[in-house]
Design an enzyme around this catalytic site. Structure first.
Site, PDB file in Angstrom:
ATOM      1  N   LYS B 100      48.977  23.605  -4.223  1.00 33.62           N
ATOM      2  CA  LYS B 100      50.238  24.343  -4.207  1.00 33.62           C
ATOM      3  C   LYS B 100      50.120  25.351  -3.078  1.00 33.62           C
ATOM      4  CE  LYS B 100      52.988  27.896  -6.363  1.00 33.62           C
ATOM      5  NZ  LYS B 100      53.332  28.735  -7.523  1.00 33.62           N
ATOM      6  N   GLY B 161      57.574  36.200 -10.667  1.00 31.23           N
ATOM      7  CA  GLY B 161      57.365  37.172 -11.731  1.00 31.23           C
ATOM      8  C   GLY B 161      58.566  38.049 -12.044  1.00 31.23           C
ATOM      9  N   GLY B 188      60.640  32.639 -10.709  1.00 32.10           N
ATOM     10  CA  GLY B 188      61.847  33.349 -11.095  1.00 32.10           C
ATOM     11  C   GLY B 188      62.370  33.037 -12.484  1.00 32.10           C
ATOM     12  N   ALA B 209      55.024  30.427 -14.768  1.00 32.25           N
ATOM     13  CA  ALA B 209      53.807  31.025 -15.315  1.00 32.25           C
ATOM     14  C   ALA B 209      54.168  32.267 -16.119  1.00 32.25           C
ATOM     15  CB  ALA B 209      52.826  31.370 -14.204  1.00 32.25           C
ATOM     16  N   THR B 210      54.629  33.298 -15.390  1.00 36.22           N
ATOM     17  CA  THR B 210      54.860  34.594 -16.018  1.00 36.22           C
ATOM     18  C   THR B 210      55.781  34.514 -17.229  1.00 36.22           C
ATOM     19  OG1 THR B 210      54.647  35.536 -13.820  1.00 36.22           O
ATOM     20  CG2 THR B 210      55.535  36.978 -15.518  1.00 36.22           C
TER      21      THR B 210
END
Lengths: 69, 259
Positions: B100, B161, B188, B209-210
């Site tokens: 990535k 994030g 986002g 992720a976040t």
């Protein structure tokens, strides 16, 4: 036997003359699995670690995967 | 083994889940393991950092235990040179040529630097990497990355994030319309409806992720995202109704009593 000063992951470290990349990786990483090393900005392949000697003022980076992304 | 129904295919590799997860921000490896299981993900990112002799347990052990494929990132790199070296270290450490690719412009926005990004992508493709670039929601940049040989394009919905969702759905649709490689909405996502919208817009997958790792209940949010991505994909394939200005009765007018 003289000692060399190399910079390992940003910190100065004294190693014996003749020390190899493999020696330093073994000293700083709990396990060699999932670890990679770069000497002065170039990747050193695992198969070459033992045969790659360190010189004074070399910069060695030893990295592994952590949580991220 | 049964063939995967409606698989996500990246560089010829099939995945049954269209949810790609990151591992950053999880409060513990234990929570991360449970969240990965709840998400159903088959591809998960990690970062490359200096070894910490005091570290207990490894994210790699968790991924191995879950049978999840590892996708190293180049997070924190500001130049093409840094990103290329990080990708090469990841290939050596993890035995994968998938990356990535992240090349960010500054720490405040973490937005991709398009010039450095394309340069890094070209170098890595030439070196045999399968490159999945984190990119701006810019259709022209996405096209340039595809032309550079990237295996997917991963436009942001909004900054990493931020949880602001998809700020420019029109651009995401333009990217989807034109892309010949998978489009993965990356960054986002705040909540399940954002992930569903990404899929409804035609994205092939979502990377987040976040939104999971920093949710109050990461495992429950991972489950929500799994369902959101699947629902959004089904809705996209089903074909939504056109939007109308006025009502259209769904019950017949004929045969009402008293008429």
């Amino acid at each position: 036997m003289t000692a060399l000063t190399v910079v390992v992951n940003g910190a100065p470290r004294e190693v014996p003359a003749g020390a190899s990349v493999a020696d330093v990786v073994a000293a700083v990483a709990a396990s060699a699995a999932g670890v990679a090393a770069a000497l002065n900005g170039e990747v050193v392949r695992r198969a070459d670690w033992a045969a790659t000697p360190l010189r004074d003022a070399d910069r060695l980076e030893v990295l592994t995967a952590v949580q991220g992304g | 083994m049964n063939p995967i129904e409606d698989p996500l295919i990246i560089a010829g590799e099939e995945f049954g889940s269209r949810l790609i997860t990151g591992t950053g921000g999880a409060p513990s490896l234990h929570v991360l393991r449970d969240a990965l299981a709840a998400s159903g993900t088959e591809l998960t990112t990690v970062a490359m950092r200096r070894v910490d002799p005091a570290a207990r347990g490894s994210v790699l052990d968790v991924l191995r235990e879950r049978g999840v494929r590892v996708l190293p990132n180049t997070a924190g790199c500001f130049t093409a040179g840094e990103a290329v070296l990080t990708a090469k270290l990841a290939r050596e450490a993890l035995g994968t040529s998938w990356v990535k690719l992240e090349v960010i412009a500054d720490e405040r926005t973490l937005l991709p630097d398009p010039i450095e990004l394309v340069e890094a992508a070209e170098q890595l493709v030439a070196d045999g990497f399968t490159v999945l670039p984190y990119t701006n929601d810019d259709p022209v940049l996405a096209r340039r990355l595809e032309q550079a040989g990237c295996a997917a394009v991963m436009p942001l919905g909004s900054p990493i994030g931020s949880g602001l969702g998809i700020r420019n759905p029109h651009n995401i649709e333009l990217i989807v319309e034109e892309a010949g490689v998978p489009v993965i909405l990356d960054a986002g996502i705040g909540t399940a409806s954002d992930a569903a919208l990404a899929m409804e817009l035609g994205c092939d997958a979502v990377l987040l992720a976040t939104a999971v790792t920093r949710a109050q209940d990461p495992v429950a949010m991972a489950r929500a995202m799994r369902h959101a991505v699947a629902a959004g994909r089904l809705a996209r394939l089903a074909g939504r109704i056109p939007k109308r200005r006025y009502a259209r009765a769904s019950s017949p007018f004929e045969g009402r009593s008293g008429t």
